[in-house]
Design an enzyme around this catalytic site. Structure first.
Site, mmCIF file in Angstrom:
data_model
loop_
_atom_site.group_PDB
_atom_site.id
_atom_site.type_symbol
_atom_site.label_atom_id
_atom_site.label_comp_id
_atom_site.label_asym_id
_atom_site.label_seq_id
_atom_site.Cartn_x
_atom_site.Cartn_y
_atom_site.Cartn_z
ATOM 1 N N LEU A 64 0.856 -1.194 0.000
ATOM 2 C CA LEU A 64 0.000 0.000 0.000
ATOM 3 C C LEU A 64 0.889 1.240 0.000
ATOM 4 O O LEU A 64 1.054 1.924 1.017
ATOM 5 C CB LEU A 64 -0.925 -0.011 1.219
ATOM 6 C CG LEU A 64 -1.799 -1.259 1.397
ATOM 7 C CD1 LEU A 64 -2.702 -1.101 2.610
ATOM 8 C CD2 LEU A 64 -2.621 -1.530 0.154
ATOM 9 N N GLU A 71 1.555 4.139 -2.951
ATOM 10 C CA GLU A 71 1.394 4.619 -4.317
ATOM 11 C C GLU A 71 2.680 5.219 -4.886
ATOM 12 O O GLU A 71 2.999 5.032 -6.071
ATOM 13 C CB GLU A 71 0.254 5.639 -4.391
ATOM 14 C CG GLU A 71 -1.136 5.045 -4.269
ATOM 15 C CD GLU A 71 -1.501 4.633 -2.851
ATOM 16 O OE1 GLU A 71 -2.476 3.867 -2.683
ATOM 17 O OE2 GLU A 71 -0.812 5.090 -1.906
ATOM 18 N N PHE A 80 -8.232 3.985 -5.592
ATOM 19 C CA PHE A 80 -9.255 5.028 -5.643
ATOM 20 C C PHE A 80 -8.580 6.345 -6.012
ATOM 21 O O PHE A 80 -7.406 6.574 -5.694
ATOM 22 C CB PHE A 80 -9.978 5.188 -4.295
ATOM 23 C CG PHE A 80 -11.021 4.148 -4.017
ATOM 24 C CD1 PHE A 80 -12.325 4.316 -4.446
ATOM 25 C CD2 PHE A 80 -10.690 2.997 -3.336
ATOM 26 C CE1 PHE A 80 -13.290 3.357 -4.195
ATOM 27 C CE2 PHE A 80 -11.645 2.016 -3.077
ATOM 28 C CZ PHE A 80 -12.953 2.196 -3.505
ATOM 29 N N ASP A 81 -9.342 7.214 -6.662
ATOM 30 C CA ASP A 81 -8.822 8.494 -7.141
ATOM 31 C C ASP A 81 -8.108 9.300 -6.063
ATOM 32 O O ASP A 81 -7.049 9.886 -6.301
ATOM 33 C CB ASP A 81 -9.955 9.335 -7.743
ATOM 34 C CG ASP A 81 -11.266 9.140 -6.986
ATOM 35 O OD1 ASP A 81 -11.243 8.962 -5.752
ATOM 36 O OD2 ASP A 81 -12.323 9.149 -7.630
ATOM 37 N N PHE A 120 -6.386 8.355 -3.693
ATOM 38 C CA PHE A 120 -5.126 7.769 -3.242
ATOM 39 C C PHE A 120 -3.952 8.117 -4.159
ATOM 40 O O PHE A 120 -2.824 7.699 -3.905
ATOM 41 C CB PHE A 120 -5.240 6.241 -3.176
ATOM 42 C CG PHE A 120 -6.311 5.722 -2.256
ATOM 43 C CD1 PHE A 120 -7.008 6.567 -1.404
ATOM 44 C CD2 PHE A 120 -6.631 4.375 -2.232
ATOM 45 C CE1 PHE A 120 -7.995 6.086 -0.560
ATOM 46 C CE2 PHE A 120 -7.612 3.879 -1.390
ATOM 47 C CZ PHE A 120 -8.302 4.743 -0.549
ATOM 48 N N HIS A 152 -12.461 8.804 -1.534
ATOM 49 C CA HIS A 152 -12.815 7.732 -2.457
ATOM 50 C C HIS A 152 -13.634 8.241 -3.648
ATOM 51 O O HIS A 152 -14.073 7.437 -4.478
ATOM 52 C CB HIS A 152 -13.601 6.641 -1.732
ATOM 53 C CG HIS A 152 -12.786 5.853 -0.757
ATOM 54 N ND1 HIS A 152 -12.277 6.408 0.389
ATOM 55 C CD2 HIS A 152 -12.380 4.553 -0.760
ATOM 56 C CE1 HIS A 152 -11.603 5.485 1.059
ATOM 57 N NE2 HIS A 152 -11.649 4.354 0.377
#
Length: 337
Positions: A64, A66, A89-90, A92, A135
């Site tokens: 996890l 990015e 999700f956007d 993130f 989210h």
């Protein structure tokens, strides 16, 4: 004699899955990376079955992190691979913003074209699912503003199937924004070969499309709001107003030619997107249309979008999203000039 088209009716999510599968089959250098995309098949099951069929070395479950996902993808691209990263999700994507905008977007330019980074970043974005904070976001304008990145968003299963393959085949880094509120919308998909990424044909990755011809107003949309624009056109037709609907498909680079040709025919333009209107994609479209169509415009270009606030809680999501009534109101306003 041409082969019979292989047409299937599938959801937008399934169309992306089929496009990813095709890319994995055709190029051994393509690999998928992301959080929970392996055995689980992703939060939205877009990668369902791919880990089983292609193995953990081609469909990679990542930590996890990015920034780590994108940093690793950049290194892989420099070694000749074509990584496709999923941002779960956007909201993130922001921990990876530095890697995307200062490394991925600039390395080709800094190397005077010697280095290519064919990285695709899949981003489920937008509203319509009643999600919690972080989210549901629409950050596409942030990346469209960054030179060196292509930013695209399919609105239909047919486009999703073709455009994900075109994005992977492109030598440039591509932000592939998937309208998650439309993941379960169904449509017919031709599973035959797709056009080359940057062909001048209407099906090329960089080309907008006129989805519905009209004479009174041009409504420009992309991603999740294309379906809303088409519904608005249907409703307006019942009252005698003819709306032409243009799907941008690619936000950057912008296909100004197709949009301008439409506005010159209709004399009016409304731009619709879920992101806030302030400094949004609609502002760029409005500016370009005004520059190119000044003497053909019968009214100012109007924008319909989200409000200049953080994305709201799910209980008032419908008030935030640009729905049918707000699009029709803008059409009515532009016709009063």
């Amino acid at each position: 004699m041409s082969a019979t088209p292989d047409i299937q009716r599938v959801t937008l999510a399934k169309a992306i899955n089929l496009g990813l599968r095709r890319a994995l089959e055709q190029d051994p250098k393509v690999l998928l990376m992301g959080e929970d995309i392996g055995a689980l098949g992703g939060v939205f099951r877009v990668t369902d079955g791919l880990h089983k069929d292609f193995g953990g070395h081609r469909v990679v479950d990542t930590p996890l992190a990015e920034s780590g996902i994108l940093g690793t993808a950049i290194g892989l691209a420099l070694r000749g691979y074509r990584p496709v990263c999923e941002i779960q999700f956007d909201g993130f994507i922001f921990p990876a913003f530095d890697q995307i905008t200062t490394q991925l977007a600039k390395m080709h330019y800094r190397s005077s074209g010697r280095l290519s980074l064919p990285v695709v970043i899949r981003v489920p974005y937008g509203g319509g699912i009643g999600a919690i904070e972080h989210h549901s976001e629409s950050p596409e304008a942030l990346f469209a503003h960054t030179p060196g990145l292509r930013v695209v968003s399919p609105s239909s299963p047919a486009d999703a199937f073709a455009m994900i393959q075109q994005a992977i085949a492109s030598p440039d880094p591509v932000l592939f924004f998937e309208p998650k509120g439309r993941y379960w919308d169904k449509g017919d998909v031709d599973l035959g070969p797709v056009a080359a990424p940057h062909t001048e044909a209407p099906t090329g990755l960089d080309r907008a499309q006129v989805l519905r011809a009209g004479t009174d107003v041009t409504v420009v949309a992309y991603g999740p709001t294309v379906a809303t624009a088409l519904k608005a056109a249907e409703a307006a037709a019942a009252e005698g107003t003819s709306i032409e609907v243009v799907d941008l498909r690619t936000i950057s680079p912008l296909d100004v030619e197709t949009v301008v040709a439409s506005v010159r025919r209709t004399g009016r333009c409304v731009v619709v997107h879920e992101a806030p209107t302030v400094y949004g994609t609609g502002a760029e479209v409005a500016a370009r249309v005004t520059e190119e169509c000044f003497y053909q415009l019968e009214a100012p270009v109007l924008r319909v979008g989200g409000f200049h606030t953080p994305y709201p809680v799910s209980k008032i999501e419908e008030d935030y999203l640009p729905g049918l009534d707000r699009v029709l109101d803008a059409v009515d306003r532009t016709l009063t000039f």
